[in-house]
Design an enzyme around this catalytic site. Structure first.
Site, short mmCIF file in Angstrom:
data_model
loop_
_atom_site.label_atom_id
_atom_site.label_comp_id
_atom_site.label_asym_id
_atom_site.label_seq_id
_atom_site.Cartn_x
_atom_site.Cartn_y
_atom_site.Cartn_z
N LYS A 130 0.78 -1.14 0.07
CA LYS A 130 -0.06 -0.17 0.01
C LYS A 130 0.87 1.34 -0.23
O LYS A 130 0.56 2.40 -0.39
CB LYS A 130 -0.94 -0.17 1.24
CG LYS A 130 -1.84 -1.13 1.50
CD LYS A 130 -3.10 -1.27 0.47
CE LYS A 130 -4.18 -2.03 0.99
NZ LYS A 130 -3.69 -3.57 1.22
C1 LIG Z 1 -4.42 -4.85 0.83
C2 LIG Z 1 -3.70 -6.10 0.59
C3 LIG Z 1 -3.86 -7.15 -0.12
C4 LIG Z 1 -5.11 -7.24 -1.12
O1 LIG Z 1 -4.87 -6.17 -2.04
P1 LIG Z 1 -6.30 -5.62 -3.01
O2 LIG Z 1 -5.64 -4.50 -3.77
O3 LIG Z 1 -7.02 -5.49 -1.90
O4 LIG Z 1 -6.59 -6.86 -3.96
C5 LIG Z 1 -3.14 -8.18 -0.31
N1 LIG Z 1 -2.02 -8.20 0.71
C6 LIG Z 1 -1.65 -7.19 1.56
C7 LIG Z 1 -0.45 -7.50 2.55
C8 LIG Z 1 -2.38 -6.23 1.62
O5 LIG Z 1 -2.10 -5.18 2.45
#
Ligand SMILES: *Cc1c(COP(=O)(O)O)cnc(C)c1O
Length: 471
Positions: free
Chosen positions: A112
């Site tokens: 993120k």
């Molecule tokens: C947010 C997240 C995901 C999922 O990603 P999306 O974009 O919601 O499909 C997978 N792994 C981690 C560690 C995350 O923080």
């Protein structure tokens, strides 16, 4: 470049506008009116660029109204003090058919950060131009909130009100958020679960008067600015993988990406890169036991789950019962007119049956899918450590599990979405005494004092708190 809504009722807008508003005004998702394309010659011209330079080029295809400022914004977002890895996104070979794409080198140890750090530069820049303030209201199960707070801490004109479920995040996730002392960061711990937090955000967002009076904005995973920034690393990973190949071998390479998925934001960026012209063979979608997306891609039937049906798993950032970004894919699949005809069925019946379209998912869009369990995660973490000497986190393990099972020809790049230190308990369960020690900076963080504002699951008390803490 102009942006429209999947629901067709939003006047065309520019990137700098949709960046601030997040959701389209008609309740739909923002999409580019026409998708830019990238030719093979452009790809080769991009080969010498650093990550921040490439980000300015790729994001610039969408952010045409910010183009002049992008090199400065991406240089700051992906600077060495934010992403210490020299490549920003390093690639690590696991074996002849799998390579990891390191997306979690940022300050909160999850992917993120890559999109949020860009927003943390671009949003203050746009606000400064327009003289506006922004109060970012969000809900988190852990990774989004920590990434947003680290991206916006201390930023002028911006406050962050982040709701998190009291006592339901990992120790490291809690420490990354609750130890911050910046006056513009408000950690609101709600007596409830993640869905309660999300429903409170929805309640305040549906209150148009409150929203306008308090300059409320959103940086959740449906914000198209995040999708644009996530598209960059698919191009980056393709370029780094093909650096050492001859042009003939490049043309023959079958390169796939495996993506641990929840809200369909990360993999949607890959789908977009592929439609822009990046030679991606397959996009391998991996879910955990919350398999609503795997079910959709296998059957063509989309049935979001209720909160009670959502399981708490050991890859908690993928515990999603309704994949918000899927609306964009279905819009791409059906086109605007057919989308307008079919989408309301979902609201009316709780299910959208697109089984007649299912064959196109792989043949046209290259998407295949699979699912993984707690036992799979443990076995994959153990096996990867033994066979390659690389420790992966439980989310990445979902990707490696499904990529190994589906076994596409050529090479599969698995997106590493978090560092193992962020989800230590499961890594220790998998590796026992062979588990690595927590990095020193994480241990230090765990010892700092933590502060939260504790509120009940009550929209009025939240309104009052925000009202008292906004200018
Ligand atoms: C947010 C997240 C995901 C999922 O990603 P999306 O974009 O919601 O499909 C997978 N792994 C981690 C560690 C995350 O923080």
């Amino acid at each position: 470049m102009t942006f429209i809504s999947t629901r067709g009722q939003m006047p065309a807008r520019q990137f700098s506008e949709i960046l601030i508003d997040g959701l389209a005004s008609d309740g739909g998702l923002v999409v580019p009116e026409t998708l830019p394309t990238v030719t093979a010659d452009t790809l080769e011209a991009w080969r010498p660029l650093t990550y921040p330079e490439l980000a300015a080029e790729v994001i610039g295809l969408f952010a045409t109204d910010l183009q002049r400022d992008l090199p400065r914004l991406t240089a700051a977002a992906y600077a060495p003090n934010v992403f210490p890895a020299p490549e920003v996104v390093p690639l690590t070979r696991l074996n002849d058919s799998l390579t990891l794409v390191g997306l979690s080198e940022g300050p909160t140890l999850a992917f993120k950060d890559l999109a949020m750090q860009f927003l943390g530069q671009a949003i203050p820049h746009v606000l400064a131009r327009t003289g506006r303030c922004l109060n970012i209201l969000g809900a988190t199960s852990g990774d989004t909130g920590s990434a947003a707070e680290h991206a916006f801490r201390g930023k002028p004109g911006i406050s962050v009100f982040m709701l998190s479920p009291q006592g339901r995040m990992s120790a490291v996730q809690r420490a990354q958020m609750y130890t911050l002392t910046d006056p513009n960061i408000h950690n609101i711990a709600i007596d409830g679960v993640f869905d309660d937090c999300q429903n409170l955000v929805k309640a305040l967002n549906n209150d148009a008067e409150f929203k306008a009076a308090h300059d409320i904005g959103a940086v959740n995973s449906i914000n198209f600015g995040r999708i644009a920034a996530q598209t960059v690393y698919y191009f980056w990973a393709w370029l780094r993988t093909t650096d050492s190949l001859t042009p003939a071998d490049r043309a023959d390479l079958q390169l796939s990406f495996a993506v641990p998925s929840g809200n369909f934001g990360n993999i949607y960026a890959g789908h977009q890169a592929r439609r822009m012209g990046l030679p991606i063979h397959r996009l391998v979608l991996a879910t955990n036991e919350n398999n609503v997306l795997d079910e959709f891609f296998r059957t063509g039937v989309y049935t979001p789950r209720s909160r009670a049906e959502t399981l708490s798993t050991s890859s908690p950032s993928m515990d999603i019962s309704k994949a918000s970004n899927l609306e964009r894919f279905i819009f791409d699949l059906l086109g605007a007119d057919e989308f307008a005809r079919r989408w309301p069925e979902l609201e009316a019946t709780g299910t959208l049956d697109l089984s007649d379209q299912q064959p196109r998912f792989e043949s046209e869009f290259g998407i295949v899918s699979g699912t993984s369990t707690h036992a799979d995660r443990l076995a994959t973490i153990r096996h990867t450590a033994e066979a390659s000497g690389v420790i992966i986190d439980p989310h990445t393990a979902d990707g490696v599990t499904v990529a190994t099972r589906i076994n596409e020809p050529g090479l599969t790049l698995v997106l590493e979405t978090a560092k193992p230190a962020k989800f230590e308990a499961t890594v220790v369960e998998a590796l026992g005494e062979n588990a690595p020690e927590l990095p020193a900076e994480v241990r230090r963080l765990l010892e700092l004092p933590q502060h939260t504002v504790d509120l009940p699951d009550d929209a009025d008390q939240l309104r009052t708190y925000i009202d008292e803490h906004t200018r």
